[in-house]
Each structure stands twice: as C-alpha cells, then as structure tokens.
Design an enzyme around this catalytic site. Structure first.
Site, PDB file in Angstrom:
ATOM      1  N   LYS A 176      11.925 -45.118   2.527  1.00 55.57           N
ATOM      2  CA  LYS A 176      11.727 -44.447   1.231  1.00 55.57           C
ATOM      3  C   LYS A 176      12.457 -45.223   0.131  1.00 55.57           C
ATOM      4  O   LYS A 176      12.266 -44.978  -1.052  1.00 55.57           O
ATOM      5  CB  LYS A 176      12.236 -43.009   1.287  1.00 55.57           C
ATOM      6  CG  LYS A 176      11.476 -42.168   2.314  1.00 55.57           C
ATOM      7  CD  LYS A 176      11.850 -40.719   2.229  1.00 55.57           C
ATOM      8  CE  LYS A 176      11.502 -39.944   3.475  1.00 55.57           C
ATOM      9  NZ  LYS A 176      10.070 -39.697   3.642  1.00 55.57           N
ATOM     10  N   HIS A 182      13.728 -29.930   4.720  1.00 52.31           N
ATOM     11  CA  HIS A 182      12.702 -30.623   5.507  1.00 52.31           C
ATOM     12  C   HIS A 182      12.899 -30.219   6.975  1.00 52.31           C
ATOM     13  O   HIS A 182      14.032 -29.915   7.388  1.00 52.31           O
ATOM     14  CB  HIS A 182      12.921 -32.129   5.332  1.00 52.31           C
ATOM     15  CG  HIS A 182      11.892 -33.009   5.969  1.00 52.31           C
ATOM     16  ND1 HIS A 182      11.925 -33.341   7.296  1.00 52.31           N
ATOM     17  CD2 HIS A 182      10.814 -33.634   5.447  1.00 52.31           C
ATOM     18  CE1 HIS A 182      10.903 -34.141   7.574  1.00 52.31           C
ATOM     19  NE2 HIS A 182      10.208 -34.335   6.464  1.00 52.31           N
ATOM     20  N   GLN A 218      15.520 -38.266   0.102  1.00 46.27           N
ATOM     21  CA  GLN A 218      14.793 -38.379  -1.171  1.00 46.27           C
ATOM     22  C   GLN A 218      15.716 -38.734  -2.331  1.00 46.27           C
ATOM     23  O   GLN A 218      15.259 -38.868  -3.465  1.00 46.27           O
ATOM     24  CB  GLN A 218      14.069 -37.059  -1.491  1.00 46.27           C
ATOM     25  CG  GLN A 218      13.011 -36.661  -0.491  1.00 46.27           C
ATOM     26  CD  GLN A 218      11.815 -37.609  -0.463  1.00 46.27           C
ATOM     27  OE1 GLN A 218      11.611 -38.426  -1.370  1.00 46.27           O
ATOM     28  NE2 GLN A 218      11.019 -37.511   0.588  1.00 46.27           N
ATOM     29  N   ASP A 240      21.456 -34.476   3.385  1.00 47.73           N
ATOM     30  CA  ASP A 240      20.228 -35.201   3.698  1.00 47.73           C
ATOM     31  C   ASP A 240      19.779 -35.912   2.419  1.00 47.73           C
ATOM     32  O   ASP A 240      19.238 -35.300   1.503  1.00 47.73           O
ATOM     33  CB  ASP A 240      19.165 -34.200   4.180  1.00 47.73           C
ATOM     34  CG  ASP A 240      17.784 -34.851   4.333  1.00 47.73           C
ATOM     35  OD1 ASP A 240      17.658 -36.058   4.070  1.00 47.73           O
ATOM     36  OD2 ASP A 240      16.840 -34.120   4.697  1.00 47.73           O
ATOM     37  N   CYS A 297       6.180 -31.110   5.629  1.00 50.18           N
ATOM     38  CA  CYS A 297       7.241 -30.870   6.626  1.00 50.18           C
ATOM     39  C   CYS A 297       8.317 -29.954   6.060  1.00 50.18           C
ATOM     40  O   CYS A 297       9.521 -30.125   6.329  1.00 50.18           O
ATOM     41  CB  CYS A 297       7.859 -32.179   7.126  1.00 50.18           C
ATOM     42  SG  CYS A 297       6.680 -33.296   7.858  1.00 50.18           S
TER      43      CYS A 297
HETATM   44  N1  C6P Z   1       9.819 -36.748   4.105  1.00 49.18           N
HETATM   45  C1  C6P Z   1       7.683 -36.654   2.941  1.00 49.18           C
HETATM   46  O1  C6P Z   1       6.503 -36.991   2.770  1.00 49.18           O
HETATM   47  P1  C6P Z   1      12.313 -39.747   8.149  1.00 49.18           P
HETATM   48  O2  C6P Z   1      10.968 -39.343   8.634  1.00 49.18           O
HETATM   49  O3  C6P Z   1      13.381 -39.614   9.204  1.00 49.18           O
HETATM   50  O4  C6P Z   1      12.323 -41.071   7.460  1.00 49.18           O
HETATM   51  O5  C6P Z   1      12.714 -38.709   6.970  1.00 49.18           O
HETATM   52  C2  C6P Z   1      12.696 -37.346   7.207  1.00 49.18           C
HETATM   53  C3  C6P Z   1      13.009 -36.609   5.963  1.00 49.18           C
HETATM   54  C4  C6P Z   1      14.205 -35.927   5.879  1.00 49.18           C
HETATM   55  N2  C6P Z   1      14.558 -35.286   4.772  1.00 49.18           N
HETATM   56  C5  C6P Z   1      13.771 -35.262   3.676  1.00 49.18           C
HETATM   57  C6  C6P Z   1      14.227 -34.562   2.456  1.00 49.18           C
HETATM   58  C7  C6P Z   1      12.536 -35.928   3.704  1.00 49.18           C
HETATM   59  O6  C6P Z   1      11.778 -35.918   2.622  1.00 49.18           O
HETATM   60  C8  C6P Z   1      12.130 -36.604   4.872  1.00 49.18           C
HETATM   61  C9  C6P Z   1      10.797 -37.268   4.967  1.00 49.18           C
HETATM   62  C10 C6P Z   1       8.497 -37.359   4.005  1.00 49.18           C
HETATM   63  O7  C6P Z   1       8.218 -35.808   2.240  1.00 49.18           O
HETATM   64  C11 C6P Z   1       7.761 -37.407   5.296  1.00 49.18           C
HETATM   65  S1  C6P Z   1       7.514 -35.821   6.002  1.00 49.18           S
END
Ligand code: C6P
Length: 418
Positions: A238, A135, A215, A212, A376
């Site tokens: 999430k 991401h 997910q 990370d 992203c």
């Molecule tokens: N992915 C998606 O629709 P934040 O925004 O900080 O809560 O998470 C960022 C992030 C980091 N790593 C992974 C693997 C992610 O999937 C995400 C967020 C969302 O897939 C929003 S772009």
C-alpha cells in the site's frame, strides 16, 4: 471550497503531479479504450520505476540468500536487506533496528502479536479492545486469541459519521483491559483516528496498544516514539512497494520478552535436540528465508515517498479529497459512507437504486478502477446497513481531472439505473 472550483485551479504547487506520474509506468495505458484512472490505492498502490528497478537489480545482479553465505552475492544481498531495515526504522522513527521485524504485511504482523504476545500474556477474563471500524485483519486474530485463552473482546462503537466514540472507549477501559488494537486510518471510511489519545488513555490502564497503520503510512508521517504505541504494523504494497512484505514495529522490551511464533532457519543461535537457543532481535521473529527482494523493494519505496515528502503528499491528497467530496455530493442520490471530520484519501459511497458492483462495472468500462464490496470491514457495512459500498481511494499521483472523469462516470451510472 467555492462552487466555481474547477479541476485546474486547485492543483497544489507543493507537488508536481505530472512529473510524479512519469515515474509510474502502469498509469500510462488504456483500459477498455479509455485512459486508466486508478482509484483503488487503498487495496494496493502502484509502483514507481525506482521500486521496479530495485527489484530488477536484486534479481539480475545480487540474488542470493542472506545471513548465510560468505560469498559476495550473499554479502551484497544481506547488506541491501539490512539497509532496508534501517530505512523502515527511520521512516517510522523507531529507536532501534532491532524493533523492526519484516513480515508479509499488516495481517501477519497482527497475527504475530496475537499469537506471541497474546498467548503468553493473556488469560481467561482478560479484555481486548478493538473498534467497530476495524479491518478483518484486526478482528479475526483477536477472536482466535479469545478462543484460545478465554479472553473477552470489547468493541468501541462508531457514530454515524464513522468516528470512534471515544467516550465509549473510556467507559469500557478497565483494569481488565490488556490489549487495545485500533486502526490508524480506516480503509472503509477514511476516518483518521485520535490514536495519540487512545494510546495515552490505554497506558493509564497499563494496557498495551497496537496500531494498524496499513492505510496510514502511505498518507501521513508516523513517529512511533512520539506516539508511544507498543506495536505498529503496516504493509509495503500500500506504500508503493511490493506485495508480500510489511513491517511490524515493537518496543524492544516487549519483543525481547515474547517467544518466537515460528521456528526454523535464521531465527536460532544454536540448535540441539536437548535445547535450542533463539537468535537476538530482530531475527528471532524472522524464521526461514524471507522475502529478500520485497524488503529491498520496500526500502526503495520508502526512499521514493521520502523524496516526494509525506507533508506535501498529505496536503495534496487533502485538497483532492475535499474536491472529490464536494463534487460527489452533487451526484443525485449519492450518500457518503464516512463523513468524519478527520479523513484521508477515501471516498466510500452508495447511490440510490444502483448496486455498488454495478457502479464498479460501469466505471471499469470508463477505464476507472475502484473497489466495491465490504472492504474486509463487514461490521462497518452492518453499522451503515448497506451490503457494500463503492470506494474511490486516492494517491498522490491522482489528479483533479481524474476526479472530474470519475464524477461524470458516476452520473452515467446513475442515469443507466434510474
Ligand atoms: N485493506 C483494502 O482494500 P494486508 O492484506 O495484510 O496487506 O493488509 C490488511 C489490512 C489491514 N488493515 C487495514 C486498515 C487494511 O486496509 C488492510 C488491507 C485492503 O482496504 C485489502 S482488504
């Protein structure tokens, strides 16, 4: 799974999904005249009433700043905030609450590590390894760090199933590698990465490893001590909790040695114009008034997930994903993006001659929420030579019947554009 599978004969007895759905008020509404089918859980998941009530209780009964007042409301708010830290610690099996830093989300967690650990420990020529399926939150902070320090970014490639090419990782690992930062479960592909292997190999080269888990935490149990990762980050929203809150886990020794990355109230022991002394862990990294309600809501979300059980969640979602995959492949012209052997909860796809945004719009007319775009993860789109994908992402409150409706709507989209 047999050709004759139907929506009903696949319901796992492990989860009472109809009862669980009663806990999610938002699911019981119509969108564009159709019952809402929410399949955008990877972007953000819905909140059970238990989380909503925890936020409500905080604001209606206990709202006060924490760690500051001697008055009763402040003591209650502080107790609830710190209790939530304990819940996060147990949830990922950290060895101490000192290792749990509240941040805005996975993004802020990675930026904190890059700016605090990275700027202190990296120099020109050092190497940082990430993967092609990251991401942007796990790409851009490292590019910024490379600009600041002269470090070099190395990329683990993926194969055409969307799996990490582990043998390539082994080749780029070297004594120059200082940081390895990889995603646990890919948001664009659904791939579950062999993080244990990556951590073990990186440690053989004395590199630190960041996972990370944005997910992963909603779908699989995580044990940071068993993994032996150095840092792990995830986002509350999430995980059925509020937005604007997440957690960073770090090993005590690393966090102790790192400088704070933001200065302000609550992160100090003593301030004078001559010298300031920083607070102990974890407060050293929590400058300013934090998202108190968010932390309490995250604690309630963890309680909720624990009450359902991550093993049952993982087993149910696996059946749901297999069912959805089998049905999706029956749609003419549909190509899955992400066909890894180990996958969780994400069905990313394109359909010949239908732009993903058109798929999203047609599905919305049917009351179905999916995400379309690059998620992203633009390098993943580049790898598969597509500008965007349509992505249905599942949670434990989704049903086999909802998958059937999704597939019917995809057939409709295909016919409209063929
Ligand atoms: N992915 C998606 O629709 P934040 O925004 O900080 O809560 O998470 C960022 C992030 C980091 N790593 C992974 C693997 C992610 O999937 C995400 C967020 C969302 O897939 C929003 S772009």
């Amino acid at each position: 799974m047999s050709e004759a599978s139907t929506a009903n004969d696949l319901k796992t007895p492990l989860l009472d999904v109809e009862r669980i759905r009663q806990d999610f008020p938002i699911l019981h509404q119509e969108v564009n005249g159709k019952p809402l089918i929410y399949l955008d859980n990877a972007a953000t998941s819905q909140k059970p009433i238990q989380v909503i009530e925890a936020l409500d209780k905080y604001y209606q009964q206990n709202n006060a700043n924490i760690h500051r007042g001697v008055h009763t409301l402040s003591e209650r708010a502080t107790a609830d905030y710190e209790q939530a830290r304990g819940k996060v610690r147990n949830f990922i099996n950290a060895s101490s609450e000192k290792e749990i830093i509240f941040v805005r989300g996975a993004t802020e967690g990675i930026n904190l590590i890059a700016q605090s650990y990275g700027r202190t420990n990296l120099k020109a020529g050092d190497e940082i390894i990430i993967s092609e399926m990251e991401h942007h939150s796990n790409i851009v902070p490292w590019q910024m760090l490379c600009e600041q320090t002269g470090a070099i970014l190395k990329i683990i490639p993926i194969n055409d199933d969307g799996e990490l090419m582990v043998e390539e990782f082994e080749k780029i690992l070297s004594p120059k590698t200082k940081i390895v930062s990889v995603v646990h479960i890919s948001n664009a592909l659904g791939t579950i990465n062999p993080v244990q292997h990556i951590i073990d190999r990186a440690h053989e080269h004395n590199a630190i490893v960041i996972i990370d888990g944005a997910q992963a935490t909603p779908h699989t149990a995580v044990d940071v001590q068993a993994l032996d990762c150095d840092f792990y980050v995830f986002s509350g929203h999430k995980l059925f909790g509020p937005t604007g809150i997440g957690a960073l886990y770090g090993k005590t020794a690393l966090l102790e040695a790192m400088p704070p990355w933001q200065g302000g109230g609550d992160m100090i022991k003593m301030v004078s114009f001559e010298k300031t002394m920083y607070a102990d862990l974890p407060y050293k990294f929590e400058a300013g008034t934090p998202h108190i309600a968010g932390v309490i809501g995250l604690g309630a979300a963890i309680d909720y997930v624990n009450s359902v059980g991550l093993d049952a969640i993982a087993a149910y979602e696996q059946e749901l994903l297999e069912y959805a995959t089998e049905k999706a492949l029956e749609v003419k012209g549909l190509r899955l993006i992400g066909t890894a052997e180990q996958k969780a909860s994400i069905l990313s796809f394109v359909i010949d001659s239908v732009h993903p945004h058109d798929i999203g719009t047609i599905l919305d007319h049917e009351g179905i929420a999916i995400r379309t775009g690059h998620h992203c993860a633009m390098p993943v789109m580049t790898h598969f030579n597509v500008p965007a994908t349509a992505r249905a992402s599942f949670a434990f409150y989704n049903t086999f019947t909802e998958v059937d409706v999704l597939i019917q709507a995809l057939e409709k989209a295909r016919k409209v554009f063929s």
